[in-house]
Motif scaffolding. Structure first.
Motif, PDB file in Angstrom:
ATOM      1  N   PRO A 207       9.475  41.506  67.688  1.00  0.00           N
ATOM      2  CA  PRO A 207       9.384  42.917  67.277  1.00  0.00           C
ATOM      3  C   PRO A 207       9.034  43.094  65.799  1.00  0.00           C
ATOM      4  O   PRO A 207       8.414  44.094  65.418  1.00  0.00           O
ATOM      5  N   TYR A 208       9.424  42.123  64.997  1.00  0.00           N
ATOM      6  CA  TYR A 208       9.111  42.203  63.563  1.00  0.00           C
ATOM      7  C   TYR A 208       7.608  42.327  63.344  1.00  0.00           C
ATOM      8  O   TYR A 208       7.150  43.140  62.529  1.00  0.00           O
ATOM      9  N   TYR A 209       6.839  41.564  64.085  1.00  0.00           N
ATOM     10  CA  TYR A 209       5.390  41.550  63.883  1.00  0.00           C
ATOM     11  C   TYR A 209       4.730  42.804  64.456  1.00  0.00           C
ATOM     12  O   TYR A 209       3.702  43.258  63.938  1.00  0.00           O
ATOM     13  N   VAL A 246      10.398  52.181  56.335  1.00  0.00           N
ATOM     14  CA  VAL A 246      11.065  52.351  57.634  1.00  0.00           C
ATOM     15  C   VAL A 246      10.532  51.342  58.645  1.00  0.00           C
ATOM     16  O   VAL A 246      11.299  50.718  59.396  1.00  0.00           O
ATOM     17  N   PHE A 247       9.218  51.163  58.672  1.00  0.00           N
ATOM     18  CA  PHE A 247       8.621  50.202  59.609  1.00  0.00           C
ATOM     19  C   PHE A 247       9.118  48.779  59.340  1.00  0.00           C
ATOM     20  O   PHE A 247       9.459  48.040  60.276  1.00  0.00           O
ATOM     21  N   ILE A 248       9.156  48.397  58.072  1.00  0.00           N
ATOM     22  CA  ILE A 248       9.575  47.032  57.752  1.00  0.00           C
ATOM     23  C   ILE A 248      11.048  46.821  58.085  1.00  0.00           C
ATOM     24  O   ILE A 248      11.427  45.801  58.687  1.00  0.00           O
ATOM     25  N   PHE A 249      11.884  47.783  57.727  1.00  0.00           N
ATOM     26  CA  PHE A 249      13.309  47.637  58.044  1.00  0.00           C
ATOM     27  C   PHE A 249      13.526  47.615  59.555  1.00  0.00           C
ATOM     28  O   PHE A 249      14.312  46.814  60.067  1.00  0.00           O
ATOM     29  N   PHE A 254      15.138  44.944  64.541  1.00  0.00           N
ATOM     30  CA  PHE A 254      14.903  44.615  65.946  1.00  0.00           C
ATOM     31  C   PHE A 254      14.452  43.166  66.124  1.00  0.00           C
ATOM     32  O   PHE A 254      14.696  42.555  67.169  1.00  0.00           O
ATOM     33  N   GLY A 255      13.807  42.622  65.103  1.00  0.00           N
ATOM     34  CA  GLY A 255      13.416  41.219  65.171  1.00  0.00           C
ATOM     35  C   GLY A 255      14.610  40.282  65.189  1.00  0.00           C
ATOM     36  O   GLY A 255      14.546  39.185  65.756  1.00  0.00           O
ATOM     37  N   ARG A 256      15.694  40.705  64.576  1.00  0.00           N
ATOM     38  CA  ARG A 256      16.922  39.905  64.603  1.00  0.00           C
ATOM     39  C   ARG A 256      17.732  40.158  65.877  1.00  0.00           C
ATOM     40  O   ARG A 256      18.398  39.263  66.397  1.00  0.00           O
ATOM     41  N   LEU A 257      17.667  41.380  66.383  1.00  0.00           N
ATOM     42  CA  LEU A 257      18.469  41.716  67.564  1.00  0.00           C
ATOM     43  C   LEU A 257      17.880  41.145  68.848  1.00  0.00           C
ATOM     44  O   LEU A 257      18.620  40.766  69.768  1.00  0.00           O
ATOM     45  N   LEU A 258      16.545  41.102  68.940  1.00  0.00           N
ATOM     46  CA  LEU A 258      15.891  40.719  70.203  1.00  0.00           C
ATOM     47  C   LEU A 258      15.324  39.296  70.151  1.00  0.00           C
ATOM     48  O   LEU A 258      15.020  38.779  69.099  1.00  0.00           O
TER      49      LEU A 258
END
Length: 258
Positions: A207-209, A246-249, A254-258
């Motif tokens: 999701p980060y990307y 906002v997009f980066i945060f 979500f990149g850490r959660l998923l």
């Protein structure tokens, strides 16, 4: 960087996020206070800044210094909540905080010094969670913040370029001139590349990307549509950077959660 330092599948440390949120407000506030005190004579000659509290006479320099002392005291209280490594790292940022306002007198790159100052939290947040820094993750993250600052604050500086010429202060807006869009496009590309590298090294989820792609679009939009001859549009594009943040945060979260 606090969210980036969270273990996979976990939310960032709420207490630490709160402390850093307050600390960021105090650090930036202290920087603004120092800037207002040092630039009070210049600010009276610039349309956008002539109504600042010290320049306009609403506050005396002594009152400004008193307020600065209060800000720094509160900042110290927050710093003391962190581990020893972070205390030293945080205290070392004061050199940048106090020197940044002077840079416009000596170099056309004050925006770079602003980036080094305002993004120090990228180093500090990781250290507060991990007890040290991981250069492979944190340095690209820090660099991305510096490049981002060079984009948005160069756009911001175009509001004052005529006044800056009159009073004899420097900025990247004056340094780049008609080539500004080419320069900030390069900084934007470097920002996104650094964020991608930091994410890869942090082993963050997909999701980060996806969010980073959206952030890239937002950054490209503001760079290529900004009217650098319009103060109003420069200000609008500057303010729009909240969405980039906002997009980066969101991507890190979500990149850490998923």
């Amino acid at each position: 960087s606090i969210a980036l330092a969270a273990p996979p599948g976990s939310l960032p440390d709420v207490k630490m996020m709160t402390l850093f949120g307050c600390g960021a407000l105090l650090l930036r506030g202290a920087g603004c206070t120092i800037n207002d005190l040092l630039d009070r004579d210049i600010d009276t000659k610039v349309e956008r800044t002539r109504l600042r509290p010290v320049a306009s006479g609403v506050l005396t320099p002594f009152q400004g210094l008193t307020f600065l002392g209060f800000q720094l005291l509160l900042g110290l209280g927050i710093l003391l909540q962190l581990n020893n490594y972070s205390r030293i790292l945080g205290a070392s940022s004061l050199l940048l905080v106090f020197s940044y306002p002077l840079m416009k007198r000596f170099t056309f790159w004050p925006q770079a010094f602003l980036g080094l100052t305002f993004n120090w939290g990228a180093l500090l947040g990781w250290a507060a969670i991990k007890g040290s820094i991981d250069p492979s993750v944190v340095l690209p993250l820090y660099a991305s913040g510096v490049f981002w600052t060079l984009v948005y604050d160069t756009i911001y500086a175009h509001q004052d370029k005529e006044d800056d010429l009159k009073v004899g202060v420097k900025s990247t807006a004056l340094r780049f001139g008609d080539s500004t869009k080419e320069w900030i496009s390069g900084f934007g590309l470097a920002c996104i590349s650094s964020l991608a590298l930091s994410g890869v090294n942090a082993d963050i989820g997909w999701p980060y990307y996806a969010f980073l792609t959206a952030a890239s679009g937002q950054l490209a939009w503001q760079i290529w549509t900004v009217d650098l001859s319009s103060r109003a549009d420069c200000n609008r594009k500057f303010v729009s950077n909240k969405w980039f943040g906002v997009f980066i945060f969101g991507g890190v979260l979500f990149g850490r959660l998923l």
